[in-house]
Design a protein around this motif. Structure first.
Motif, PDB file in Angstrom:
ATOM      1  N   SER A  85      -2.653  12.028 -23.986  1.00  0.00           N
ATOM      2  CA  SER A  85      -3.479  12.237 -22.789  1.00  0.00           C
ATOM      3  C   SER A  85      -2.684  11.986 -21.518  1.00  0.00           C
ATOM      4  CB  SER A  85      -4.683  11.293 -22.798  1.00  0.00           C
ATOM      5  OG  SER A  85      -5.497  11.530 -23.906  1.00  0.00           O
ATOM      6  N   VAL A  86      -2.987  12.771 -20.486  1.00  0.00           N
ATOM      7  CA  VAL A  86      -2.371  12.601 -19.167  1.00  0.00           C
ATOM      8  C   VAL A  86      -3.474  12.688 -18.125  1.00  0.00           C
ATOM      9  CG1 VAL A  86      -0.734  13.530 -17.480  1.00  0.00           C
ATOM     10  CG2 VAL A  86      -0.211  13.668 -19.920  1.00  0.00           C
ATOM     11  N   TRP A  87      -3.514  11.713 -17.219  1.00  0.00           N
ATOM     12  CA  TRP A  87      -4.457  11.717 -16.113  1.00  0.00           C
ATOM     13  C   TRP A  87      -3.673  11.763 -14.818  1.00  0.00           C
ATOM     14  CZ3 TRP A  87      -4.827   8.277 -20.212  1.00  0.00           C
ATOM     15  CH2 TRP A  87      -5.919   8.484 -21.071  1.00  0.00           C
ATOM     16  N   HIS A  88      -4.058  12.642 -13.922  1.00  0.00           N
ATOM     17  CA  HIS A  88      -3.424  12.761 -12.615  1.00  0.00           C
ATOM     18  C   HIS A  88      -4.234  11.943 -11.627  1.00  0.00           C
ATOM     19  CE1 HIS A  88      -0.622  15.831 -13.966  1.00  0.00           C
ATOM     20  NE2 HIS A  88      -1.623  16.258 -14.721  1.00  0.00           N
ATOM     21  N   GLN A  89      -3.582  10.958 -11.034  1.00  0.00           N
ATOM     22  CA  GLN A  89      -4.262  10.022 -10.152  1.00  0.00           C
ATOM     23  C   GLN A  89      -3.437   9.821  -8.890  1.00  0.00           C
ATOM     24  OE1 GLN A  89      -5.168   7.535 -14.063  1.00  0.00           O
ATOM     25  NE2 GLN A  89      -5.800   6.446 -12.250  1.00  0.00           N
ATOM     26  N   ASN A  90      -3.924   8.964  -8.007  1.00  0.00           N
ATOM     27  CA  ASN A  90      -3.201   8.601  -6.791  1.00  0.00           C
ATOM     28  C   ASN A  90      -2.964   7.099  -6.780  1.00  0.00           C
ATOM     29  OD1 ASN A  90      -3.062  11.182  -5.373  1.00  0.00           O
ATOM     30  ND2 ASN A  90      -5.280  11.035  -5.406  1.00  0.00           N
ATOM     31  N   ILE A  98       3.941   7.365 -14.327  1.00  0.00           N
ATOM     32  CA  ILE A  98       5.060   8.067 -13.703  1.00  0.00           C
ATOM     33  C   ILE A  98       4.661   8.311 -12.253  1.00  0.00           C
ATOM     34  CG2 ILE A  98       6.514  10.124 -13.697  1.00  0.00           C
ATOM     35  CD1 ILE A  98       6.028  10.265 -16.737  1.00  0.00           C
ATOM     36  N   ILE A  99       5.347   7.631 -11.355  1.00  0.00           N
ATOM     37  CA  ILE A  99       5.059   7.711  -9.927  1.00  0.00           C
ATOM     38  C   ILE A  99       6.051   8.679  -9.302  1.00  0.00           C
ATOM     39  CG2 ILE A  99       4.900   6.408  -7.774  1.00  0.00           C
ATOM     40  CD1 ILE A  99       4.443   3.899  -9.550  1.00  0.00           C
ATOM     41  N   SER A 100       5.552   9.705  -8.629  1.00  0.00           N
ATOM     42  CA  SER A 100       6.406  10.689  -7.965  1.00  0.00           C
ATOM     43  C   SER A 100       6.773  10.174  -6.577  1.00  0.00           C
ATOM     44  CB  SER A 100       5.685  12.030  -7.849  1.00  0.00           C
ATOM     45  OG  SER A 100       5.390  12.526  -9.132  1.00  0.00           O
ATOM     46  N   THR A 148      -4.603   2.264  -9.012  1.00  0.00           N
ATOM     47  CA  THR A 148      -4.738   3.703  -8.812  1.00  0.00           C
ATOM     48  C   THR A 148      -6.224   4.029  -8.673  1.00  0.00           C
ATOM     49  OG1 THR A 148      -4.971   4.263 -11.157  1.00  0.00           O
ATOM     50  CG2 THR A 148      -2.729   4.162 -10.269  1.00  0.00           C
ATOM     51  N   ASP A 149      -6.495   5.226  -8.166  1.00  0.00           N
ATOM     52  CA  ASP A 149      -7.879   5.677  -8.219  1.00  0.00           C
ATOM     53  C   ASP A 149      -8.165   6.072  -9.667  1.00  0.00           C
ATOM     54  OD1 ASP A 149      -6.454   8.057  -8.411  1.00  0.00           O
ATOM     55  OD2 ASP A 149      -7.455   9.023  -6.751  1.00  0.00           O
ATOM     56  N   GLN A 150      -9.415   6.324  -9.995  1.00  0.00           N
ATOM     57  CA  GLN A 150      -9.783   6.666 -11.361  1.00  0.00           C
ATOM     58  C   GLN A 150     -10.321   8.087 -11.391  1.00  0.00           C
ATOM     59  OE1 GLN A 150     -11.897   3.635 -13.431  1.00  0.00           O
ATOM     60  NE2 GLN A 150     -12.782   5.053 -14.883  1.00  0.00           N
ATOM     61  N   PRO A 151      -9.796   8.922 -12.301  1.00  0.00           N
ATOM     62  CA  PRO A 151     -10.279  10.305 -12.368  1.00  0.00           C
ATOM     63  C   PRO A 151     -11.728  10.359 -12.861  1.00  0.00           C
ATOM     64  CG  PRO A 151      -8.794   9.850 -14.190  1.00  0.00           C
ATOM     65  CD  PRO A 151      -8.787   8.639 -13.309  1.00  0.00           C
ATOM     66  N   ASP A 152     -12.383  11.512 -12.645  1.00  0.00           N
ATOM     67  CA  ASP A 152     -13.773  11.688 -13.082  1.00  0.00           C
ATOM     68  C   ASP A 152     -13.913  11.511 -14.593  1.00  0.00           C
ATOM     69  OD1 ASP A 152     -14.551  12.186 -10.474  1.00  0.00           O
ATOM     70  OD2 ASP A 152     -14.313  14.357 -10.674  1.00  0.00           O
ATOM     71  N   ALA A 188       0.843  -1.197   0.000  1.00  0.00           N
ATOM     72  CA  ALA A 188       0.000   0.000   0.000  1.00  0.00           C
ATOM     73  C   ALA A 188       0.881   1.251   0.000  1.00  0.00           C
ATOM     74  CB  ALA A 188      -0.913  -0.001   1.217  1.00  0.00           C
ATOM     75  N   LEU A 189       0.600   2.166  -0.921  1.00  0.00           N
ATOM     76  CA  LEU A 189       1.330   3.426  -1.037  1.00  0.00           C
ATOM     77  C   LEU A 189       0.333   4.523  -1.368  1.00  0.00           C
ATOM     78  CD1 LEU A 189       4.242   2.208  -3.323  1.00  0.00           C
ATOM     79  CD2 LEU A 189       4.402   2.724  -0.901  1.00  0.00           C
ATOM     80  N   ALA A 190       0.611   5.705  -0.934  1.00  0.00           N
ATOM     81  CA  ALA A 190      -0.230   6.863  -1.273  1.00  0.00           C
ATOM     82  C   ALA A 190       0.664   7.902  -1.927  1.00  0.00           C
ATOM     83  CB  ALA A 190      -0.909   7.410  -0.034  1.00  0.00           C
ATOM     84  N   LEU A 191       0.886   7.743  -3.226  1.00  0.00           N
ATOM     85  CA  LEU A 191       1.762   8.639  -3.971  1.00  0.00           C
ATOM     86  C   LEU A 191       1.037   9.170  -5.204  1.00  0.00           C
ATOM     87  CD1 LEU A 191       4.991   6.429  -3.942  1.00  0.00           C
ATOM     88  CD2 LEU A 191       4.582   8.471  -2.582  1.00  0.00           C
ATOM     89  N   PRO A 192       1.376  10.390  -5.655  1.00  0.00           N
ATOM     90  CA  PRO A 192       0.775  10.903  -6.886  1.00  0.00           C
ATOM     91  C   PRO A 192       1.326  10.167  -8.108  1.00  0.00           C
ATOM     92  CG  PRO A 192       2.327  12.498  -5.964  1.00  0.00           C
ATOM     93  CD  PRO A 192       2.242  11.351  -5.006  1.00  0.00           C
ATOM     94  N   VAL A 193       0.445   9.946  -9.083  1.00  0.00           N
ATOM     95  CA  VAL A 193       0.799   9.223 -10.302  1.00  0.00           C
ATOM     96  C   VAL A 193       0.265   9.989 -11.503  1.00  0.00           C
ATOM     97  CG1 VAL A 193       0.426   7.087 -11.612  1.00  0.00           C
ATOM     98  CG2 VAL A 193       0.658   6.990  -9.148  1.00  0.00           C
ATOM     99  N   GLU A 194       1.055  10.041 -12.560  1.00  0.00           N
ATOM    100  CA  GLU A 194       0.578  10.532 -13.848  1.00  0.00           C
ATOM    101  C   GLU A 194       0.453   9.320 -14.761  1.00  0.00           C
ATOM    102  OE1 GLU A 194       3.134  13.433 -15.589  1.00  0.00           O
ATOM    103  OE2 GLU A 194       2.689  14.940 -14.057  1.00  0.00           O
ATOM    104  N   VAL A 195      -0.714   9.139 -15.358  1.00  0.00           N
ATOM    105  CA  VAL A 195      -0.929   8.061 -16.316  1.00  0.00           C
ATOM    106  C   VAL A 195      -0.933   8.698 -17.701  1.00  0.00           C
ATOM    107  CG1 VAL A 195      -2.476   6.233 -17.074  1.00  0.00           C
ATOM    108  CG2 VAL A 195      -2.264   6.748 -14.638  1.00  0.00           C
ATOM    109  N   HIS A 196      -0.007   8.265 -18.556  1.00  0.00           N
ATOM    110  CA  HIS A 196       0.128   8.817 -19.903  1.00  0.00           C
ATOM    111  C   HIS A 196      -0.305   7.769 -20.926  1.00  0.00           C
ATOM    112  CE1 HIS A 196       2.833  12.319 -18.875  1.00  0.00           C
ATOM    113  NE2 HIS A 196       2.868  11.602 -17.762  1.00  0.00           N
ATOM    114  N   GLN A 197      -1.026   8.238 -21.934  1.00  0.00           N
ATOM    115  CA  GLN A 197      -1.377   7.385 -23.072  1.00  0.00           C
ATOM    116  C   GLN A 197      -1.535   8.298 -24.272  1.00  0.00           C
ATOM    117  OE1 GLN A 197      -5.335   5.561 -23.573  1.00  0.00           O
ATOM    118  NE2 GLN A 197      -4.229   3.614 -23.609  1.00  0.00           N
ATOM    119  N   GLY A 198      -0.666   8.111 -25.262  1.00  0.00           N
ATOM    120  CA  GLY A 198      -0.686   9.020 -26.406  1.00  0.00           C
ATOM    121  C   GLY A 198      -0.461  10.434 -25.920  1.00  0.00           C
TER     122      GLY A 198
END
Length: 71
Positions: A27-32, A60-62, A43-47, A15-25
């Protein structure tokens, strides 16, 4: 994270609670990040989530202000 007595996972999830950027093409989604294991990440799923599941993702996990982990 709670232990499940009949857990049949092959890999332990950490279990980790870190910010994540999901990239595809383009598009970039900011998730946890919720947790990570040798077989994947959760990860959680953005709206707004319009990803294409048949295309690869880059995560990309910060870890801190200077260090990131790219998967």
């Amino acid at each position: 994270m709670t232990d499940v007595p009949n857990e049949k996972r092959q890999f332990t999830r950490v279990a980790l609670a870190l910010p994540v950027e999901v990239h595809q093409g383009g598009s970039v989604w900011h998730q946890n990040l919720i947790d990570i294991s040798l077989s994947g990440v959760a990860t959680d799923q953005p709206d707004v989530w319009d990803a294409q599941y048949n295309e690869p993702f880059t995560l990309i996990i910060s870890l801190d202000e200077e260090n990131t982990l790219e998967l």
